[in-house]
Design a protein around this motif. Structure first.
Motif, PDB file in Angstrom:
ATOM      1  N   ASP A  12     -24.388  35.786 -46.554  1.00 33.02           N
ATOM      2  CA  ASP A  12     -24.470  35.288 -45.193  1.00 33.02           C
ATOM      3  C   ASP A  12     -25.859  34.721 -44.931  1.00 33.02           C
ATOM      4  O   ASP A  12     -26.875  35.280 -45.351  1.00 33.02           O
ATOM      5  N   ALA A  52     -15.704  42.317 -50.077  1.00 37.58           N
ATOM      6  CA  ALA A  52     -14.735  42.511 -51.155  1.00 37.58           C
ATOM      7  C   ALA A  52     -15.262  43.464 -52.212  1.00 37.58           C
ATOM      8  O   ALA A  52     -14.499  44.092 -52.938  1.00 37.58           O
ATOM      9  N   ARG A  72     -18.275  31.462 -38.086  1.00 38.56           N
ATOM     10  CA  ARG A  72     -17.994  30.572 -39.220  1.00 38.56           C
ATOM     11  C   ARG A  72     -18.475  29.158 -38.926  1.00 38.56           C
ATOM     12  O   ARG A  72     -19.064  28.497 -39.784  1.00 38.56           O
ATOM     13  N   ASP A  77     -12.940  35.905 -43.569  1.00 34.87           N
ATOM     14  CA  ASP A  77     -11.513  35.994 -43.916  1.00 34.87           C
ATOM     15  C   ASP A  77     -11.077  37.435 -44.144  1.00 34.87           C
ATOM     16  O   ASP A  77      -9.962  37.825 -43.785  1.00 34.87           O
ATOM     17  N   ILE A  78     -11.956  38.251 -44.768  1.00 34.83           N
ATOM     18  CA  ILE A  78     -11.612  39.658 -45.008  1.00 34.83           C
ATOM     19  C   ILE A  78     -11.425  40.392 -43.682  1.00 34.83           C
ATOM     20  O   ILE A  78     -10.458  41.135 -43.491  1.00 34.83           O
ATOM     21  N   SER A 109     -20.315  34.239 -43.781  1.00 37.50           N
ATOM     22  CA  SER A 109     -19.660  33.546 -44.881  1.00 37.50           C
ATOM     23  C   SER A 109     -18.150  33.482 -44.652  1.00 37.50           C
ATOM     24  O   SER A 109     -17.565  34.361 -44.020  1.00 37.50           O
ATOM     25  N   ALA A 110     -17.538  32.453 -45.203  1.00 36.27           N
ATOM     26  CA  ALA A 110     -16.087  32.287 -45.057  1.00 36.27           C
ATOM     27  C   ALA A 110     -15.351  33.468 -45.675  1.00 36.27           C
ATOM     28  O   ALA A 110     -14.336  33.927 -45.145  1.00 36.27           O
ATOM     29  N   MET A 111     -15.862  33.972 -46.799  1.00 34.72           N
ATOM     30  CA  MET A 111     -15.196  35.082 -47.476  1.00 34.72           C
ATOM     31  C   MET A 111     -15.176  36.337 -46.610  1.00 34.72           C
ATOM     32  O   MET A 111     -14.130  36.969 -46.421  1.00 34.72           O
ATOM     33  N   ASN A 112     -16.346  36.692 -46.053  1.00 35.94           N
ATOM     34  CA  ASN A 112     -16.399  37.892 -45.217  1.00 35.94           C
ATOM     35  C   ASN A 112     -15.604  37.721 -43.923  1.00 35.94           C
ATOM     36  O   ASN A 112     -14.951  38.655 -43.452  1.00 35.94           O
ATOM     37  N   PRO A 158     -21.049  41.302 -49.996  1.00 31.98           N
ATOM     38  CA  PRO A 158     -19.680  40.831 -49.723  1.00 31.98           C
ATOM     39  C   PRO A 158     -18.744  42.014 -49.529  1.00 31.98           C
ATOM     40  O   PRO A 158     -18.778  42.963 -50.296  1.00 31.98           O
TER      41      PRO A 158
END
Length: 247
Positions: A3, A13, A108, A119-120, A114-117, A11
């Motif tokens: 981020d 994930a 976002r 989305d989670i 971040s897009a990944m975090n 992250p």
């Protein structure tokens, strides 16, 4: 991917969650807060998990104090909403989830998160929203099973009012028989297992034990055997490969 403005943000994930025993099924809490409704417990646990996820990404908002304060408030609000009375839970949680969705969208767009975090967290929020949307006040509450002394007292009151001995005996026998049926059919453990199978689908004994706190796998196995015998549950496989689902 990290981020912006917070290099050490991990992250989500890659985060390992600690498995701690929950005490939400402790008898007084289960009765007084969740009104003996196992689905309310599942909703609370999902809200609590989502709150923990949110707390992991709050450092990313350190340069935007207003948004950080708002997302902190949402994390607390989710837990507070999940323990409201049954009639208020759906509306309160939906409001918090709507606010969370807006914050994630803003974060976002502004490259704060971040897009990944994002989305989670969105997936966790969507799972809770589905649980809330499908929730209905139960038409079958898990009631405390009557004890044999209670049954005997009730039968005794009936027999005192009737002076015919043979009739008294039949009344007592009928009351005791009815009470035993209620103890068997109305077992809180059985109904909790049924609710878990309805919610989770095909499950092993271990799957059920992770959601039914304070009950041994042996006890769960006995209750499942009784449910299979009653024709309410189907069993496939044997021994450790056994799986159970609602008929």
């Amino acid at each position: 991917m990290k981020d912006k403005n917070h290099k050490n943000t991990m992250p989500l994930a890659n985060t390992k969650w600690s498995q701690t025993d929950s005490f939400v099924l402790e008898k007084s809490i289960f009765s007084n807060i969740f009104e003996k409704d196992i689905r309310r417990v599942f909703i609370y646990q999902k809200a609590e998990r989502l709150s923990r996820v949110i707390q992991l990404i709050t450092p990313a908002f350190q340069n935007t104090p207003a948004m950080k304060a708002r997302i902190d408030a949402i994390a607390v609000g989710l837990v507070d909403s999940a323990i409201l009375p049954t009639t208020e839970v759906r509306t309160a949680l939906s409001r918090e989830l709507l606010a969370l969705s807006s914050i994630l969208s803003i974060a976002r767009t502004g490259n704060i998160l971040s897009a990944m975090n994002a989305d989670i967290i969105a997936r966790e929020a969507h799972g809770l929203l589905q649980e809330v949307a499908s929730y209905e006040e139960p038409n079958l509450m898990i009631e405390d099973a009557p004890s044999l002394p209670d049954i005997a007292r009730r039968a005794g009151k009936v027999s005192v009012q009737n002076k015919k001995g043979t009739h008294q005996e039949s009344v007592i026998k009928g009351a005791v028989s009815e009470g035993r049926k209620k103890i068997s059919a109305g077992s809180p453990r059985k109904e909790s297992i049924v609710e878990i199978l309805k919610d989770k689908g095909q499950s092993s004994i271990k799957d059920i034990s992770t959601r039914l706190r304070g009950v041994s796998e042996k006890t769960i196995q006995r209750e499942l055997h009784a449910l299979v015998k009653d024709g309410r549950v189907n069993k496939t496989g044997e021994r450790r490969w056994s799986r159970y689902e609602m008929v």
